[in-house]
Design a protein around this motif. Structure first.
Motif, short mmCIF file in Angstrom:
data_model
loop_
_atom_site.label_atom_id
_atom_site.label_comp_id
_atom_site.label_asym_id
_atom_site.label_seq_id
_atom_site.Cartn_x
_atom_site.Cartn_y
_atom_site.Cartn_z
N SER A 79 15.44 7.79 -3.47
CA SER A 79 14.64 7.64 -2.25
C SER A 79 13.89 8.92 -1.91
O SER A 79 12.75 8.87 -1.42
CB SER A 79 15.52 7.21 -1.07
N GLU A 80 14.47 10.08 -2.19
CA GLU A 80 13.75 11.33 -1.96
C GLU A 80 12.56 11.44 -2.92
O GLU A 80 11.47 11.87 -2.52
CB GLU A 80 14.67 12.54 -2.12
N SER A 81 12.77 11.04 -4.17
CA SER A 81 11.65 11.08 -5.13
C SER A 81 10.51 10.17 -4.69
O SER A 81 9.33 10.53 -4.81
CB SER A 81 12.15 10.65 -6.52
N LEU A 82 10.85 9.00 -4.16
CA LEU A 82 9.82 8.09 -3.69
C LEU A 82 9.05 8.68 -2.51
O LEU A 82 7.82 8.59 -2.44
CB LEU A 82 10.45 6.75 -3.29
N LEU A 83 9.76 9.28 -1.58
CA LEU A 83 9.10 9.87 -0.42
C LEU A 83 8.21 11.04 -0.83
O LEU A 83 7.11 11.21 -0.29
CB LEU A 83 10.14 10.32 0.61
N ARG A 84 8.66 11.83 -1.78
CA ARG A 84 7.83 12.94 -2.26
C ARG A 84 6.55 12.41 -2.92
O ARG A 84 5.47 12.95 -2.70
CB ARG A 84 8.63 13.80 -3.25
N ARG A 85 6.68 11.36 -3.68
CA ARG A 85 5.49 10.79 -4.33
C ARG A 85 4.55 10.18 -3.29
O ARG A 85 3.33 10.31 -3.39
CB ARG A 85 5.91 9.74 -5.35
N LEU A 86 5.13 9.51 -2.30
CA LEU A 86 4.30 8.93 -1.24
C LEU A 86 3.56 10.02 -0.48
O LEU A 86 2.37 9.87 -0.15
CB LEU A 86 5.19 8.12 -0.30
N GLY A 87 4.25 11.13 -0.20
CA GLY A 87 3.61 12.22 0.51
C GLY A 87 2.49 12.86 -0.30
O GLY A 87 1.47 13.30 0.26
N LYS A 88 2.64 12.89 -1.61
CA LYS A 88 1.63 13.50 -2.48
C LYS A 88 0.45 12.57 -2.74
O LYS A 88 -0.71 12.98 -2.67
CB LYS A 88 2.28 13.89 -3.81
N ASP A 89 0.75 11.29 -3.03
CA ASP A 89 -0.30 10.36 -3.46
C ASP A 89 -0.80 9.44 -2.35
O ASP A 89 -1.83 8.78 -2.51
CB ASP A 89 0.22 9.49 -4.61
N GLY A 90 -0.06 9.36 -1.25
CA GLY A 90 -0.46 8.48 -0.16
C GLY A 90 -0.06 7.03 -0.34
O GLY A 90 -0.27 6.21 0.55
N THR A 91 0.53 6.70 -1.49
CA THR A 91 1.00 5.35 -1.76
C THR A 91 2.02 5.42 -2.89
O THR A 91 2.30 6.51 -3.42
CB THR A 91 -0.16 4.41 -2.12
N LEU A 92 2.57 4.27 -3.26
CA LEU A 92 3.48 4.19 -4.39
C LEU A 92 2.88 3.27 -5.45
O LEU A 92 2.17 2.32 -5.12
CB LEU A 92 4.85 3.64 -3.95
N PRO A 93 3.14 3.54 -6.71
CA PRO A 93 2.56 2.69 -7.77
C PRO A 93 3.11 1.27 -7.68
O PRO A 93 4.28 1.07 -7.33
CB PRO A 93 3.00 3.38 -9.07
N ARG A 94 2.28 0.30 -8.01
CA ARG A 94 2.70 -1.10 -8.05
C ARG A 94 3.18 -1.41 -9.47
O ARG A 94 2.44 -1.22 -10.44
CB ARG A 94 1.57 -2.02 -7.62
N ILE A 95 4.40 -1.91 -9.58
CA ILE A 95 5.05 -2.11 -10.87
C ILE A 95 5.37 -3.58 -11.10
O ILE A 95 5.04 -4.16 -12.14
CB ILE A 95 6.34 -1.27 -10.95
N HIS A 96 6.03 -4.18 -10.14
CA HIS A 96 6.48 -5.58 -10.16
C HIS A 96 6.73 -5.92 -8.70
O HIS A 96 7.21 -5.07 -7.94
CB HIS A 96 7.76 -5.71 -10.99
N PRO A 97 6.41 -7.13 -8.24
CA PRO A 97 6.55 -7.43 -6.81
C PRO A 97 7.92 -7.08 -6.24
O PRO A 97 8.02 -6.53 -5.14
CB PRO A 97 6.26 -8.93 -6.73
N LEU A 98 8.98 -7.39 -6.98
CA LEU A 98 10.32 -7.10 -6.46
C LEU A 98 10.59 -5.60 -6.44
O LEU A 98 11.16 -5.07 -5.49
CB LEU A 98 11.37 -7.84 -7.28
N VAL A 99 10.19 -4.91 -7.49
CA VAL A 99 10.39 -3.45 -7.54
C VAL A 99 9.56 -2.77 -6.45
O VAL A 99 10.04 -1.85 -5.78
CB VAL A 99 10.01 -2.90 -8.93
N ASP A 100 8.34 -3.24 -6.26
CA ASP A 100 7.48 -2.67 -5.22
C ASP A 100 8.13 -2.82 -3.84
O ASP A 100 8.11 -1.89 -3.02
CB ASP A 100 6.12 -3.35 -5.21
#
Length: 233
Positions: A79-100
């Motif tokens: 979850s920290e890695s996700l927040l860091r990526r969100l803070g850097k990129d402004g969004t998260l990559p779309r991978i699969h609807p459930l994973v997203d």
């Protein structure tokens, strides 16, 4: 199939709160975009309020990683890695609807959420300390051996489906377009974690039901007194 934490994990981490969702019949053709956007907006509000590393949810994991001999600024919980990526990129990559959906919910709660293809897990799955002879397949296909004593998700075939506990899943059981039956796991260690994990998984179950009509997520909250989730399949 059963999911559980080994007794020593509960003994060593008395503040652990954990829960699982078992979901049958998902596909890659759902569109949970509204829920994903809602979670990402909530996660952005967390980031706007201050550094992610100051959140109690992440501080608890950092302390735990350090106590296990894992450098918390090198190997962060998911979850920290996700927040860091969100803070850097402004969004998260779309991978699969459930994973997203799971990634967005994880970022919004600052609590790790893992989604595994149950058909790729051999037998029961246990959060335990590695013996050192297990195999872990990275996303790139490289095969690694967990360090003895490292906390992993291990199945009965000796496959490690996660390394360093909540740091990173393996490429073996990632959710794919053909995935149908899924195990979703959430774990936390901070004060109030039990209520937060249950609320997170309850909300995710509702989101799954809306996005995949006909599925019935089954929620199990795990405790030292009830440490095993009995799953279909």
């Amino acid at each position: 199939m059963r999911f559980r934490h080994a007794p020593e994990i509960w003994a060593d981490h008395p503040t652990l709160a954990a829960g699982v969702l078992s979901v049958d019949g998902v596909s890659d053709r759902a569109a949970p975009d509204d829920a994903v956007d809602r979670y990402l907006e909530r996660a952005q509000e967390l980031l706007a309020a201050g550094p992610a590393s100051a959140l109690p949810q992440l501080q608890a994991w950092r302390r735990t990683f350090a106590a296990m001999g894992v450098k918390p600024t090198q190997y962060r919980c998911a979850s920290e890695s996700l927040l860091r990526r969100l803070g850097k990129d402004g969004t998260l990559p779309r991978i699969h609807p459930l994973v997203d959906l799971c990634n967005a919910a994880s970022a919004a709660a600052a609590i790790p959420v893992a989604a595994l293809d149950r058909d790729r897990v051999k037998g029961d799955l246990e959060v335990c300390r590695a013996q050192g002879d297990e195999t872990y397949a990275s996303f790139g296909g490289e095969v690694e051996r967990p360090v003895p004593g490292e906390v992993i998700f291990a199945d009965e075939a000796g496959q490690a489906h996660a390394r360093r506990w909540t740091h990173k899943q393996s490429g073996t059981s990632i959710v794919r377009p053909e995935t149908r039956d899924v195990l979703i796991v959430s774990e936390a260690l901070h004060p109030g974690a039990a209520a937060d994990v249950e609320a997170l998984l309850t909300a995710l179950a509702a989101d799954l039901t809306r996005a995949w009509p006909g599925v019935t997520p089954r929620l199990t909250i795990l405790t030292p007194e009830r440490p095993v989730a009995e799953l279909a399949g």
